[in-house]
Write an enzyme that holds these catalytic residues in place. Structure first.
Site, PDB file in Angstrom:
ATOM      1  N   PHE A   1      -5.986   1.375   7.271  1.00 55.34           N
ATOM      2  CA  PHE A   1      -7.030   2.297   6.848  1.00 55.34           C
ATOM      3  C   PHE A   1      -8.240   1.592   6.267  1.00 55.34           C
ATOM      4  O   PHE A   1      -9.218   2.228   5.947  1.00 55.34           O
ATOM      5  CB  PHE A   1      -6.467   3.277   5.823  1.00 55.34           C
ATOM      6  CG  PHE A   1      -5.343   4.084   6.381  1.00 55.34           C
ATOM      7  CD1 PHE A   1      -5.596   5.123   7.247  1.00 55.34           C
ATOM      8  CD2 PHE A   1      -4.039   3.770   6.082  1.00 55.34           C
ATOM      9  CE1 PHE A   1      -4.580   5.850   7.800  1.00 55.34           C
ATOM     10  CE2 PHE A   1      -3.009   4.498   6.633  1.00 55.34           C
ATOM     11  CZ  PHE A   1      -3.268   5.535   7.495  1.00 55.34           C
TER      12      PHE A   1
ATOM     13  N   ASP B   1       3.748   7.454   7.039  1.00 54.29           N
ATOM     14  CA  ASP B   1       3.691   6.044   7.447  1.00 54.29           C
ATOM     15  C   ASP B   1       4.619   5.198   6.577  1.00 54.29           C
ATOM     16  O   ASP B   1       4.210   4.198   6.013  1.00 54.29           O
ATOM     17  CB  ASP B   1       2.234   5.547   7.411  1.00 54.29           C
ATOM     18  CG  ASP B   1       1.993   4.396   8.389  1.00 54.29           C
ATOM     19  OD1 ASP B   1       2.906   4.085   9.176  1.00 54.29           O
ATOM     20  OD2 ASP B   1       0.903   3.813   8.347  1.00 54.29           O
TER      21      ASP B   1
END
Ligand SMILES: *[C@@H]1O[C@H](CO)[C@@H](O)[C@H](O)[C@H]1NC(C)=O
Ligand SMILES: *[C@@H]1O[C@H](CO)[C@@H](O)[C@H](O)[C@H]1NC(C)=O
Ligand SMILES: *[C@@H]1O[C@H](CO)[C@@H](O)[C@H](O)[C@H]1NC(C)=O
Ligand SMILES: *[C@@H]1O[C@H](CO)[C@@H](O)[C@H](O)[C@H]1NC(C)=O
Ligand SMILES: *[C@@H]1O[C@H](CO)[C@@H](O)[C@H](O)[C@H]1NC(C)=O
Ligand SMILES: *[C@@H]1O[C@H](CO)[C@@H](O)[C@H](O)[C@H]1NC(C)=O
Ligand SMILES: *[C@@H]1O[C@H](CO)[C@@H](O)[C@H](O)[C@H]1NC(C)=O
Length: 672
Positions: A357, A471
């Protein structure tokens, strides 16, 4: 009319082939007759798109006719050749791309057996390194693949039959002839760049140069390899491109123009005639603004601007986005200035890591001197960002000793900064996989497993709303000062769900941890988290990643290997060799079997996280898997299963599993 031109063009190029020093120039590829396979296609405006936004795809495009590369009157030495092309890599999400483009000289146009992902559509696990490939490639690689000794995730390399480059360098270009002054390039910036590839047949030297488009060719090449290519290149070879995308991060790879010349300097491309890349939303607009404004604004205003310039620059440096709805949200908002000072201007030295990210920096808050980790997440869309932040903010209220605490956030244009507690020992994966760091012993591992499980129970069941992590994996588990495992990054995967068309849900997560139903529905649930947790259990017990390309056959997919050892009653053979036999057998068996149960392909047959905790605490005994109706057929994982699952819907045999698994479910719950 255009067909006549196309015909003339073809005629011209086929004449060129017949000449002694054949060459071609394509300023765009409209009407070209390239050999193509995979997902490669020529778009309406003449771009050669090697891959589009799809996962694990490859694309090849080759000039249709082969070239003679050897001078038969000179001991079969290779002729000089030269080529230049313009490319662009446009990642779907900023800063995450994959895998890359390669310029290829090969004996065939289809590169049989080649696979996508890190193999760039050039080789596969067995053919990589094989001298019978006869392939010379120049790779533009945007993913770090340690198995090929890559230097970073943004490099240019020369590959001779082997993805371990003979020579490579981070993408950059030199500004003069000294070799001291250069500028870095980001291959996947989405910008057009030009590459020059030149081979000197006498000197036996291959040079590769790269620069942003519209700049002249730099004076010295990025790569210069002295190597006699006659040992690799055959007499008759094709030239073209290969490209591939990875399993999660996806990129469109384009070639805009290409020129090639045998025995001489490739003719220059006419950059003004190259096709345009597809528009990319807000970026394009801001470009129009920066170009447009100086023309519109009269000169005298410019002088005023220059007076206020320093004030504006100061303000812009620390500019933030703030909206009314954020006032009452109760979460702590940091000022960008404080975070800037805390991380010493986000300098590279403070970089802790680069995740899916964004980048994570270490910082020390100026007022309180508290150590923090600051994650910079860039986002494209304005849509949905409000909901996302609202969610992040509410997640900030979560408190659990096995979750990495979110301390607050800051918002800027196109960017979100998240501030977390600093975790001194970093992430768990390096203790499991990195040969150089110290390994964890079994009691530490078991404690981390139990911690992460109880963190997930809190997210799934104990907080006021259900939070799906999406995740779970070793690299998202951080180790605090007391060697507790703490889950990080929860909820972040949602960022990529917001602001996109709900009909095109795409899967976020990591290959090997993604539940099969997730690839069909794209929806994260508590059961998909349990599936990922199962992969995590096996990872910690076996000390390796769920998918290991270079493992021997039958061991590539971890869960398949564990299930096959389990079927022959030898599940303990899969334990991490570095533990030697220094573990509690009963606990190890429990963890491995629980890992298999959580990897069940039917969501309903997986235990809940609360049940998982009861098993781990030994409050409830885990029955023999076979008595739960579990067998090797209950596992669908890895890349093959993945694709199968996408293409096939539920079969009647699956429905039978559903029935028997609901039995398994009731066995589990009656065991409570
Ligand atoms: C990518 O290309 C494939 C094959 O041509 C096509 O089926 C798919 O729809 C394309 N995807 C996108 C996002 O354009
Ligand atoms: C091929 O080799 C011959 C003999 O060495 C040489 O005279 C000739 O120039 C070479 N051709 C090219 C195109 O380099
Ligand atoms: C031709 O190649 C052979 C073997 O590689 C070498 O011994 C010989 O010197 C070469 N001759 C010329 C003219 O380059
Ligand atoms: C790898 O590629 C070669 C051709 O280069 C092919 O013969 C072989 O079957 C492929 N192997 C695998 C495992 O796909
Ligand atoms: C590929 O090249 C590397 C580095 O030169 C070498 O270590 C490796 O053995 C080669 N791979 C194969 C399969 O030959
Ligand atoms: C280029 O990037 C490297 C790190 O990737 C950095 O060490 C170097 O200072 C950068 N150089 C310039 C000129 O920006
Ligand atoms: C390759 O680069 C080297 C070093 O700059 C230069 O001397 C040589 O002439 C170049 N060769 C070609 C074919 O461009």
């Amino acid at each position: 009319m255009s067909t006549i031109f196309a015909w003339l063009f073809l005629l011209a190029t086929s004449f060129a082939i017949a000449l002694e020093n054949p060459s071609f120039v394509y300023n765009g590829f409209k009407n070209s007759r390239f050999y193509r396979d995979g997902v490669a296609e020529i778009t309406g405006n003449g771009l050669l798109r090697l891959t589009n936004y799809t996962k694990l795809q490859k694309g090849h495009a080759f000039y249709p006719k082969p070239f003679q590369f050897k001078n038969q009157s000179s001991n079969n030495s290779i002729f000089s050749f030269s080529s230049t092309f313009v490319f662009a890599m446009v990642p779907k999400y900023p800063e995450t791309g994959g895998h890359g483009i390669a310029f290829v000289i090969a004996p065939s146009r289809s590169l049989p057996g080649a696979v996508a992902g890190q193999y760039l559509g050039l080789f596969n696990v067995t053919s990589n390194g094989d001298p019978s490939n006869h392939i010379v490639a120049v790779e533009l690689d945007t993913v770090y693949s340690s198995e090929f000794g890559d230097i970073n995730a943004n490099h240019v390399g020369i590959d001779l039959n082997n993805l371990t480059s003979a020579i490579s360098d981070p993408a950059k270009y030199y500004l003069d002839h000294t070799g001291r002054n250069y500028k870095n390039l980001s291959l996947m910036s989405g910008q057009e760049m030009q590459v020059w590839i030149e081979y000197d047949g006498l000197e036996k030297q291959l040079n590769v140069t790269i620069a942003p488009i519209k700049l002249p060719k730099p004076q010295i090449p990025l790569l210069s390899l002295s190597y006699d290519l006659s040992s690799i290149i055959l007499d008759s070879m094709y030239v073209g491109f290969s490209s591939s995308t990875g399993s999660v991060v996806i990129t469109s790879h384009y070639i805009l123009g290409w020129s090639f010349q045998m025995n001489g300097q490739a003719r220059a491309l006419d950059l003004s005639r190259l096709p345009k890349l597809p528009r990319r939303g807000p970026k394009e607009q801001s470009k129009a603004l920066t170009i447009g404004l100086p023309i519109i604004i009269p000169v005298f205003v410019v002088t005023i601007i220059s007076i206020t310039f320093f004030v504006i620059r100061w303000k812009r440096k620390y500019a933030e986005v703030f909206e009314d709805w954020e006032l009452g949200s109760g979460s702590h908002r940091f000022s960008y200035k404080d975070l800037y000072i805390a991380t010493k201007g986000f300098r590279d030295k403070e970089l802790l890591g680069i995740g899916g990210f964004g980048r994570v920096y270490k910082g020390v808050l100026p007022s309180s001197k508290i150590e923090v980790a600051v994650k910079r997440v860039s986002h494209e869309s304005k849509q949905g960002i409000k909901e996302f932040i609202a969610e992040i903010v509410s997640i900030g209220q979560l408190r659990h000793r096995n979750l990495v605490q979110l301390l607050g956030y800051c918002r800027r244009k196109g960017e979100l900064l998240l501030v977390y507690d600093f975790m001194p020992h970093g992430s768990l994966d390096k203790f499991l996989f990195c040969p150089s760091s110290s390994r964890l012993n079994w009691s530490q591992r078991f404690r981390i497993i139990k911690g992460v499980a109880s963190g997930l129970v809190y997210l799934h069941e104990e907080w006021e709303q259900v939070v799906i992590h999406r995740d779970v994996k070793a690299s998202n588990v951080l180790i605090d000062g007391e060697w507790n495992g703490r889950l990080g990054d929860f909820g972040l995967a949602r960022l990529y769900d917001h602001g996109t068309n709900p009909e095109t849900t795409h899967v976020v997560g990591t290959l090997g941890y993604l539940a099969p139903e997730m690839t069909r529905t794209g929806k994260g649930t508590t059961s998909t988290d349990v599936f990922a947790f199962g992969a995590f259990l096996l990872e910690v017990a076996c000390g390796r990643k769920p998918i290991q390309q270079l493992a021997s056959d039958g061991k590539i997919i971890l869960v398949d290997w564990v299930v096959s050892c389990w079927s022959r009653g030898a599940i303990l053979e899969t334990t991490d060799p570095s533990l030697v036999s220094d573990y509690v057998t009963e606990e190890m068996e429990l963890v491995l079997k629980l890992g298999l149960l959580c990897s069940h392909k039917i969501p309903a047959a997986r235990p809940s996280m609360r049940q998982v905790v009861q098993f781990l605490d030994k409050d409830v005994p885990l029955l023999e898997l076979s008595s739960l109706g579990f067998n090797a057929g209950c596992i669908t994982c890895g890349q093959e299963g993945f694709d199968e699952f996408v293409s096939s819907s539920l079969h009647s045999s699956d429905l039978n599993y559903l029935r028997s698994s609901s039995v398994a479910g009731s066995v589990l719950s009656s065991g409570r």
